[in-house]
Design a protein around this motif. Sequence first.
Motif, PDB file in Angstrom:
ATOM      1  N   ARG A 694      26.782 -19.505 -46.455  1.00 52.19           N
ATOM      2  CA  ARG A 694      27.592 -20.650 -46.050  1.00 52.19           C
ATOM      3  C   ARG A 694      28.018 -20.532 -44.584  1.00 52.19           C
ATOM      4  N   LEU A 700      24.220 -24.281 -48.507  1.00 49.77           N
ATOM      5  CA  LEU A 700      24.906 -24.284 -49.794  1.00 49.77           C
ATOM      6  C   LEU A 700      23.870 -24.086 -50.896  1.00 49.77           C
ATOM      7  N   SER A 716      29.834 -18.445 -57.538  1.00 50.28           N
ATOM      8  CA  SER A 716      29.758 -17.711 -56.270  1.00 50.28           C
ATOM      9  C   SER A 716      29.596 -16.210 -56.468  1.00 50.28           C
TER      10      SER A 716
END
Length: 742
Positions: A694, A700, A716
């Motif tokens: 990122r 993304l 994540s």
Amino acid sequence: MIHLPVLITDLGLILAAAGVTTLIFKRIKQPLVLGYILAGLLVGPHIKFIPTVTDKESVNIWAEIGVIFLLFSLGLEFSFKKLVKVGGSASITAIVEVVFMLLIGFAAGKLMGWSTMDSIFLGGILSVSSTTIIIRAFEELGVKHKKFAGLVFGVLIVEDLVAILLLVLLSTLAVSQQFAGTEMLISILKLCFFLVLWFIGGIFLIPSFLKATKKLMNDETMLVVSIALCLIMVLLAVKVGFSPALGAFIMGSILAETTQAERIEHLTKSVKDLFAAIFFVSVGMLIDPRVLVDYAGPIVIITIATVLGKFLSSGFGALISGQPLKTSVQTGLSLAQIGEFSFIIATLGLSLKVTSEFLYPIAVAVSAITTFTTPYLIKASEPFYLFIERSLPKKWIEGLNRYSSSTAGITTLSDWKVFLRAYTFNTIIHSVILIALVFLGSKYLQPFIATHLINGNTGTVVSLLLTLIIMTPFLWALALRRMERKAYSNLWLNKKYTRGPLVALEALRITLAVFFVGFLIFQFYNTLVSMAIALALILSVMFIFSRKLQAFYNRLESRFLYNLNAREAQNTQPEILPWDTHLAELSVAPESKLVGQTLSELAVREKYGVNIALIERGKIMIPTPGRDERLYPHDKILVIGTDDQLAIVKELFEGALDETANADFPKKDMTLQKIVINSQSPVFGESIRNSGIRDLTQGLVVGIERHGQRILNPDSNFVFENEDIVWIVGNNKKVPDLLKKT
């Protein structure tokens, strides 16, 4: 072999030519209307080196449809309530301009030796400015926030209505071939009658219909219904002897009062643009280049008369209406052109075969020239005002300033004015409704009942009674309804006035109601006995059932007023216009630095001298917002200040970006990419959060495929493994540099 109809091939040729020319005109930043006219000239019969349109009659039909939708869209922007709100300044300016330009056009035509009819139509052509061209010029020059722009828009609204009146009067004049005062008066009264009737009926019925069917109205249905309503009103207008353009304009203005106006305008825009393009192309097809060469002198004379005449007439009109000299000069130079309505008036003369063939191409040529000059005149208006201010004697300037200040004072209406205005409106509106009901009952209801239900004298009596029942609430409102009770009481109790005029007005109202009842009965019977019996009966009913009639009428009136004010209630904005300041509406751009800040942090009043009067956020209205109110993207802000102050603040709201700061990341660089992870990849064994995707690549992770299993929008904490297929949205230049290193 398959053969296409000529209409389709002609339409393809028209749109192809229009597409090419408009692309060119868009590139050179000129009005698209001129591109359409040039396209028509190219595909018209006068230029032979490219394919030309062969079926002119079909093109004329398309063009007439174009006029209908063009006037429909103008009506959507018009609104009768806007006409009421533009105030005296815009109305006086528009009327002075139209009258002067009618005289200037007529005089110019006669001096050049033209016929009387050509000269009259020339005056009509020159009297109306172009709404489309002015709005476009204001947007391109960024002057919509300035004070004179509001006055110009008000003048254009009044001119639209005047242009409709001119179409009716010129049609009457063309048919009679002479200036017959009686016929003109009848035409004006007829137009006023149907305008009032259609407006009242439309506002009462159409918003209620749209509200009742709101849940069923998707975009497709709303588009079909809007066009259907437009064409129904076109049919009604033609049925009573008016042009199709008038019907389209009226329906547009009725829909402009509804809460769905913006949605309808958005949905019909593409339809209007398509047919309007065909109309303007058809305008160009009628131009003969040889006529333009032969009449170069008259074109130059009329162009000069247009620019100077409109500047002087509209500037003078603005001055006498109480506007400052600066605003008057800017208004005069902004209105110095002719446009779409001028084409329609010229087309009318040509279709009725009362004007010479050279008038049409001359009007188009003058429109083209003045369209080119409009942006430059608007831009030069302020320097020209400064030149006038330096040149005029100081006493004159001070006198004009005093006159402007004196006319801006607050005026109060006396009790007599309040009372008479209310009674006049009440009498006109209910008289129109009653006349319409009389003719509907005698011309349509009675024949229908006699033919399909009850024949003979019984059918006539039933028709008469039904019509009387429908008329009764409006007869009561005309004869007995009390209005402006406070003003009436003050006048009745004031010893300075006699009560005679008040009694006379009441007697006049009752007499009018009796007249309308007698007029209705006369349509069915012509014997005095029957008329006397019916009159006595209806008057008795009105007095006996007065309270019930009042309650029923109040419900009708409440419904009408609710429909009329629904859009205004949805978008209420205060009006504050002291001294040289004025209101302007600004939008907060998403990229503006103001987004997210409170009004106390912005301190626009302290820094720039302007005040924020209202914030419109979707359907939410925040009048006089507090210091802790924040600004959000796409908020519409009503700001009050001078032209110079608003010009500075406007840049803050628009949020001009530093292009160099964003040049390294154009939108096109954001793409969806597929990356295969191996044991040598820098992110192997790392979680998505710790991989730095990122921060370092502006990317993304949106999906991962592992051993045939697909994971959409992974957590994540997900750890990359060998042979993972990773889907990333990011910069197509930076992502590969990070993930493909070995």
